[in-house]
Design a protein around this motif. Structure first.
Motif, PDB file in Angstrom:
ATOM      1  N   LYS A  43       0.137  -1.471   0.391  1.00 48.72           N
ATOM      2  CA  LYS A  43      -0.082  -0.165   0.363  1.00 48.72           C
ATOM      3  C   LYS A  43       0.763   1.169   0.050  1.00 48.72           C
ATOM      4  O   LYS A  43       2.070   1.445   0.380  1.00 48.72           O
ATOM      5  N   MET A  44       0.655   2.055  -0.530  1.00 47.79           N
ATOM      6  CA  MET A  44       1.395   3.501  -1.033  1.00 47.79           C
ATOM      7  C   MET A  44       1.465   4.247   0.384  1.00 47.79           C
ATOM      8  O   MET A  44      -0.335   4.495   0.767  1.00 47.79           O
ATOM      9  N   THR A  45       2.257   4.866   0.985  1.00 50.93           N
ATOM     10  CA  THR A  45       1.982   5.854   1.973  1.00 50.93           C
ATOM     11  C   THR A  45       1.864   7.013   1.601  1.00 50.93           C
ATOM     12  O   THR A  45       1.551   7.657   0.642  1.00 50.93           O
ATOM     13  N   ARG A  46       1.249   7.575   2.433  1.00 44.66           N
ATOM     14  CA  ARG A  46       0.640   8.780   2.549  1.00 44.66           C
ATOM     15  C   ARG A  46       2.292   9.901   2.367  1.00 44.66           C
ATOM     16  O   ARG A  46       1.425  10.523   1.048  1.00 44.66           O
ATOM     17  N   LYS A 106       4.613   9.406   0.545  1.00 43.65           N
ATOM     18  CA  LYS A 106       5.125   8.615  -1.058  1.00 43.65           C
ATOM     19  C   LYS A 106       3.495   8.856  -1.888  1.00 43.65           C
ATOM     20  O   LYS A 106       3.773   9.500  -2.880  1.00 43.65           O
ATOM     21  N   LEU A 107       2.430  10.070  -1.682  1.00 50.27           N
ATOM     22  CA  LEU A 107       1.758  10.178  -2.057  1.00 50.27           C
ATOM     23  C   LEU A 107       1.485  11.617  -2.102  1.00 50.27           C
ATOM     24  O   LEU A 107       1.206  11.880  -3.615  1.00 50.27           O
ATOM     25  N   ILE A 108       1.561  11.903  -1.714  1.00 53.19           N
ATOM     26  CA  ILE A 108       1.850  14.002  -1.626  1.00 53.19           C
ATOM     27  C   ILE A 108       3.109  13.952  -2.416  1.00 53.19           C
ATOM     28  O   ILE A 108       3.085  15.002  -2.975  1.00 53.19           O
ATOM     29  N   ARG A 109       4.086  13.574  -2.057  1.00 52.46           N
ATOM     30  CA  ARG A 109       5.169  14.032  -2.693  1.00 52.46           C
ATOM     31  C   ARG A 109       5.175  13.091  -4.702  1.00 52.46           C
ATOM     32  O   ARG A 109       5.318  14.055  -4.902  1.00 52.46           O
ATOM     33  N   ARG A 110       4.613  12.249  -4.519  1.00 50.79           N
ATOM     34  CA  ARG A 110       4.304  12.108  -6.304  1.00 50.79           C
ATOM     35  C   ARG A 110       2.977  13.331  -6.696  1.00 50.79           C
ATOM     36  O   ARG A 110       2.858  13.422  -7.671  1.00 50.79           O
ATOM     37  N   ILE A 111       1.998  13.355  -6.030  1.00 49.54           N
ATOM     38  CA  ILE A 111       1.388  14.254  -6.246  1.00 49.54           C
ATOM     39  C   ILE A 111       2.390  16.131  -5.813  1.00 49.54           C
ATOM     40  O   ILE A 111       1.366  16.616  -7.331  1.00 49.54           O
TER      41      ILE A 111
END
Length: 479
Positions: free
Chosen positions: A3-6, A8-13
């Protein structure tokens, strides 16, 4: 699948958003570039166009960048003579000269179609780095607008506003407009060659400090000159020596660089008034033919330190000599203190220091009339420079009719020819010996003056110099 961590998700966005934002910025800048406008057209109503209020009959507009000119030296004089001379032969050409507000004496033109615009111009390393970074991230697609935004404020340059951009002092300052035909005048690459000569410094500490500071500056200026070469249609220079060095350093072929010697020998005239002549000599406590003159502002390549040591060496060998040395040119407080310290350290005792103090005179800035007197009444001119792209004082001394002893480095032998006694400017004993030779050998002085008059015929041909510039301008300017 993990599961993608929060985080990592923020970094990608964030990365995705940044890429999209940059894409739209590039599109926006590309539209600006295609519209042949400047950034400031979108953010201000103030517009200053080179073509604004164009006089009737003017068919060509040339922008001249003279921002690098800060004093009243040879480069300023060359620019003024070029623009006035071209105006005589091409009265339908208009010149807009961009100059720095920091210039000591404003530019003066007789050409009615020439005007100077004085701007707050900064050529600081930080702005150069900002420009290069913005050009890099935008793939160089809107370099004209970046240069204009950072350096030229509200003046608008594009294909509709001028036919040619002439960089009259292509050195540390850059104007990498790609949409306008550009010719650059590179007087020399002293910054690069001087760095190579640092090994001659005797002090290890001075050498390390110089290498550190000059290394950074040299790197920036070398990159700058590469850009000048890249974005110029033609490189002009003032001596075959400089042409050779430019070709070697930047790997360009012979046809890309053209030498046009400075042919303005008659700038300094002998003063006819005997009263003014005597007043000038009295002002500086001088007697006719009892002094050597060195007309030069204080800069590292001008070798004032070497000259002072050589003159003190000469005085040590011939203490009864009444020969004086005058150094003509602007000098700030820091340089004055440094040169004073050199004099003190070079003298062996208090008696010699007192003698030397009477014999070495710093005049500071003098008018052209005063310079004419000081040159014509000198026994000889000494020119110990380590590096010159040309060396205007050499031909000025020839025009006045005094003998010359000068350095055998860089362009000076090319300009002086057989009309000067040459010496190695790094060899203090040799320079001191040359001073003694010129002061005692009257026959040699007569020979050098006669040879100087012969060379003067070439260096006085202002019309031919102007014609060569016109030919290059017409070859590359847009319609």
């Amino acid at each position: 699948m993990k599961k993608m961590t929060r985080k990592k998700l923020i970094r990608r966005i964030f990365v995705s958003f940044s890429c999209v934002f940059l894409f739209f910025v590039l599109i926006f800048c590309e539209l600006i570039m295609l519209s042949n406008a400047s950034f400031r057209d979108f953010f201000t109503n103030e517009r200053v166009s080179v073509l604004k209020d164009r006089p009737e009959g003017v068919t060509k507009d040339i922008v001249v960048d003279a921002c690098g000119v800060k004093d009243s030296g040879g480069i300023k004089m060359l620019i003024e003579n070029l623009i006035d001379g071209i105006g005589e032969k091409r009265p339908n050409w208009q010149f807009t000269v961009i100059a720095s507000k920091g210039i000591i004496h404003p530019l003066h033109f007789k050409n009615k179609n020439a005007r100077a615009i004085y701007i707050d111009y900064s050529a600081s390393e930080s702005l150069l780095l900002v420009r290069d970074f913005l050009n890099y991230i935008s793939f160089g697609l809107f370099r004209d607008q970046i240069s204009q935004l950072l350096f030229y404020d509200t003046i608008i340059f594009n294909k509709q506003s001028c036919n040619l951009f002439f960089d009259a002092y292509a050195d540390f300052i850059i104007n990498d407009f790609s949409s306008i035909p550009k010719i650059s005048l590179v007087h020399d690459i002293c910054y690069l060659d001087s760095y190579d000569n640092l090994r001659r410094l005797k002090s290890p500490i001075a050498l390390k400090l110089a290498r550190c500071s000059m290394g950074i500056l040299t790197g920036l200026r070398e990159q700058n000159t590469k850009k000048i070469v890249e974005f110029s249609k033609k490189i002009l220079t003032v001596s075959n020596f400089s042409k050779k060095r430019i070709m070697e350093a930047y790997r360009v072929d012979n046809s890309f660089v053209k030498t046009i010697h400075i042919r303005l020998a008659n700038r300094i005239a002998k003063e006819e008034s005997k009263q003014f002549e005597q007043q000038t000599l009295d002002k500086f406590l001088l007697k006719t033919k009892k002094y050597l003159i060195y007309p030069s502002v204080v800069r590292p390549n001008k070798n004032h330190a070497g000259l002072l040591r050589a003159f003190i060496k000469y005085e040590e060998n011939y203490p009864s000599s009444d020969l004086k040395l005058i150094i003509v040119g602007m000098i700030d407080r820091t340089d004055a203190e440094t040169l004073k310290q050199i004099i003190e350290e070079s003298c062996k005792n208090d008696n010699q220091y007192r003698r030397v103090k009477e014999k070495i005179i710093f005049t500071g800035y003098v008018s052209n009339k005063e310079l004419g007197v000081l040159l014509s009444d000198a026994l000889a001119m000494i020119f110990p420079s380590l590096y010159e792209g040309f060396g205007m004082p050499i031909i000025e001394a020839m025009s006045i009719g005094i003998p010359i002893i000068c350095s055998n480095r860089a362009s000076l032998p090319e300009v002086a020819g057989n009309a000067a006694l040459l010496f190695d400017p790094y060899n203090i004993d040799e320079m001191a010996s040359a001073i003694n030779t010129i002061s005692t050998d009257a026959k040699l002085r007569e020979i050098l003056i006669r040879r100087g008059q012969e060379r003067l015929k070439y260096f006085s041909d202002r019309d031919s110099m102007i014609d060569e510039y016109i030919k290059e301008f017409e070859k590359y300017m847009s319609n």
